[in-house]
Design an enzyme around this catalytic site. Structure first.
Site, PDB file in Angstrom:
ATOM      1  N   TYR A 177     -30.767   3.931  -9.865  1.00 56.52           N
ATOM      2  CA  TYR A 177     -30.485   4.016  -8.427  1.00 56.52           C
ATOM      3  C   TYR A 177     -31.683   4.606  -7.678  1.00 56.52           C
ATOM      4  CZ  TYR A 177     -27.814   5.307  -4.183  1.00 56.52           C
ATOM      5  OH  TYR A 177     -27.353   5.460  -2.891  1.00 56.52           O
ATOM      6  N   SER A 202     -14.225  12.338  -2.251  1.00 54.99           N
ATOM      7  CA  SER A 202     -13.013  11.579  -2.571  1.00 54.99           C
ATOM      8  C   SER A 202     -12.308  12.198  -3.780  1.00 54.99           C
ATOM      9  CB  SER A 202     -13.332  10.103  -2.797  1.00 54.99           C
ATOM     10  OG  SER A 202     -14.506   9.946  -3.543  1.00 54.99           O
ATOM     11  N   ASN A 203     -13.052  12.610  -4.792  1.00 57.12           N
ATOM     12  CA  ASN A 203     -12.408  13.252  -5.955  1.00 57.12           C
ATOM     13  C   ASN A 203     -11.604  14.479  -5.539  1.00 57.12           C
ATOM     14  OD1 ASN A 203     -13.396  11.447  -7.786  1.00 57.12           O
ATOM     15  ND2 ASN A 203     -14.610  12.911  -8.966  1.00 57.12           N
ATOM     16  N   PHE A 204     -12.249  15.403  -4.818  1.00 56.00           N
ATOM     17  CA  PHE A 204     -11.575  16.671  -4.469  1.00 56.00           C
ATOM     18  C   PHE A 204     -10.340  16.413  -3.601  1.00 56.00           C
ATOM     19  CE2 PHE A 204     -15.465  19.803  -4.855  1.00 56.00           C
ATOM     20  CZ  PHE A 204     -15.470  19.601  -6.222  1.00 56.00           C
ATOM     21  N   THR A 212     -25.842  22.346  -4.270  1.00 59.43           N
ATOM     22  CA  THR A 212     -25.466  22.128  -2.861  1.00 59.43           C
ATOM     23  C   THR A 212     -25.639  20.667  -2.448  1.00 59.43           C
ATOM     24  OG1 THR A 212     -27.678  22.529  -1.963  1.00 59.43           O
ATOM     25  CG2 THR A 212     -26.250  24.459  -2.271  1.00 59.43           C
ATOM     26  N   ARG A 241     -29.833   8.594 -13.608  1.00 56.28           N
ATOM     27  CA  ARG A 241     -29.775   8.314 -12.173  1.00 56.28           C
ATOM     28  C   ARG A 241     -30.921   7.415 -11.722  1.00 56.28           C
ATOM     29  NH1 ARG A 241     -26.359  12.682  -9.656  1.00 56.28           N
ATOM     30  NH2 ARG A 241     -27.114  12.089  -7.618  1.00 56.28           N
ATOM     31  N   ARG A 273     -29.664  19.983  -1.811  1.00 55.76           N
ATOM     32  CA  ARG A 273     -30.035  18.852  -0.954  1.00 55.76           C
ATOM     33  C   ARG A 273     -29.609  19.136   0.490  1.00 55.76           C
ATOM     34  NH1 ARG A 273     -27.407  13.911  -2.913  1.00 55.76           N
ATOM     35  NH2 ARG A 273     -28.840  13.652  -4.641  1.00 55.76           N
TER      36      ARG A 273
END
Ligand code: NAD
Ligand code: UDP
Length: 312
Positions: free
Chosen positions: A144, A188-190, A209, A141, A276
């Site tokens: 980014y 978007s996935n779910f 979270t 990560r 988060r």
């Protein structure tokens, strides 16, 4: 009315921002290389005389006259920013340098779309702006997270060294219409999985979270930040402090869609933050801003969008 450049303007958040600024009557230039953005997101704006689209990669210099710059160009979903991590770092860092150079030349006010990722896997919960973060510099990560951290550094050095008029926001997970259905982010996935009757893929045990902000709320906060008092640079957190585990989120999507989908568990990607949630006191105090759209309402509006996208 102002001349405004929006980099990343064809993306999810950028397209909503362009729409708001165009409808207010500003001269808006959308700058995008279409890596993750989509012309469909800004198609209806092409009919407006005060909207212009430039295909341009922000890692290259840009010469243009403008009063304000919103710098959003950067892939935001983990699968997309990890696809070509070197390019992601260049987009964040060189993109910031080029846009700061432009702002300096034309004396424009410039906003950086930074991220809650600058806090990494936080050891303080919830996260105030004063927290310096807990970021792995060499993980998957990092392109980014560290790219965005370096961009913040550049913004503040341009401010200190050249007195540049900067505004920095740290955006927490945001969702809504115009998200790319193949984006790979959790909302978007779910939703797409539930609408297609596929199993919902929870990574890890789903106890991690996130706090989800509807895009209209975010746009209002961004707008207020750019138009905030001179000398207020931020960084300021923009996000919805209501926190969910990923299992709770999956169940919520199943409930709202009435889907027969079930939850399946997949490996947790490395360095996935465990929690988060933003502290938004500064945004409340300086911008008079707080989110208004609750998750159920925001999800319904997002569902309508995805139903439409999946059907066509
Ligand atoms: P997105 O991927 O939908 O949009 C990013 C846009 O930037 C796309 O249109 C893409 O084509 C463009 N882009 C990428 N690289 C570029 C380059 N080199 N030159 C020109 N254009 C380029 O993502 P989004 O969710 O709309 O995010 C917008 C900004 O907000 C990003 O900077 C992101 O880091 C930040 N942000 C978003 C979230 C979120 O939850 N959506 C959270 C934190 C921060
Ligand atoms: N996630 C998940 N299933 C998915 C996609 C993501 O459980 O299909 C998890 C992911 O591991 C992370 C959270 O959802 O803990 C948010 O992921 P996302 O990619 O949306 O954003 P980020 O991790 O950058 O906050």
């Amino acid at each position: 009315m102002k001349r405004i450049v929006v980099t990343g303007g064809a993306g999810f958040i950028g397209s909503h921002l362009c729409e708001r600024l165009v409808k207010e009557g500003n001269e808006v230039v959308c700058v995008d290389d279409f890596f993750t953005g989509d012309k469909k997101n800004i198609k209806k704006l092409l009919d407006y005389d005060n909207f212009e689209l430039i295909r341009h990669d922000v890692t290259k210099e840009l010469y243009i006259e403008t009063d304000q710059i919103y710098n959003l160009a950067c892939p935001a979903s983990p699968p997309h920013y990890q696809y070509n991590p070197i390019k992601t770092a260049k987009t964040s860092v060189l993109g910031a340098m080029n846009m700061l150079g432009l702002a300096k030349r034309v004396h424009a006010r410039i906003l950086q779309a930074s991220t809650s990722e600058v806090y990494g896997n936080p050891q303080i919960h919830p996260q105030p702006e004063s927290y310096w973060g807990h970021v792995n510099p060499i993980g998957i990560r990092s392109c980014y997270d560290e790219g965005k951290r370096m961009a913040e550094t550049l913004f503040f050095d341009y401010h200190r060294q050249h007195n540049l008029d900067i505004k920095v926001i740290r955006i927490f997970n945001t969702y809504g219409p115009n998200m790319n259905p193949d984006d790979g982010r959790v909302v978007s996935n779910f939703i797409v999985q539930a609408l297609k009757g596929e199993n919902l893929t929870v990574y890890g045990d789903g106890s991690q979270t996130r706090s989800f902000c509807f895009v209209d709320d975010l746009i209002e906060g961004m707008y207020r930040m750019v138009n905030s008092r001179e000398g207020f640079t931020g960084p300021v957190n923009l996000g919805n402090p209501i926190e969910f585990t990923m299992v709770e989120l999956a169940n919520k999507v199943i409930e709202l869609t009435g889907s027969k989908s079930e939850i399946i568990y997949k490996d947790l990607p490395s360095d996935d933050p465990t929690q988060r949630k933003p502290v938004i006191d500064l945004a409340k105090q300086e911008l008079g801003w707080e989110p208004k759209v609750m998750l159920d309402e925001g999800f319904k509006r997002t569902l309508h969008y995805f139903e439409d996208v999946i059907m066509h």
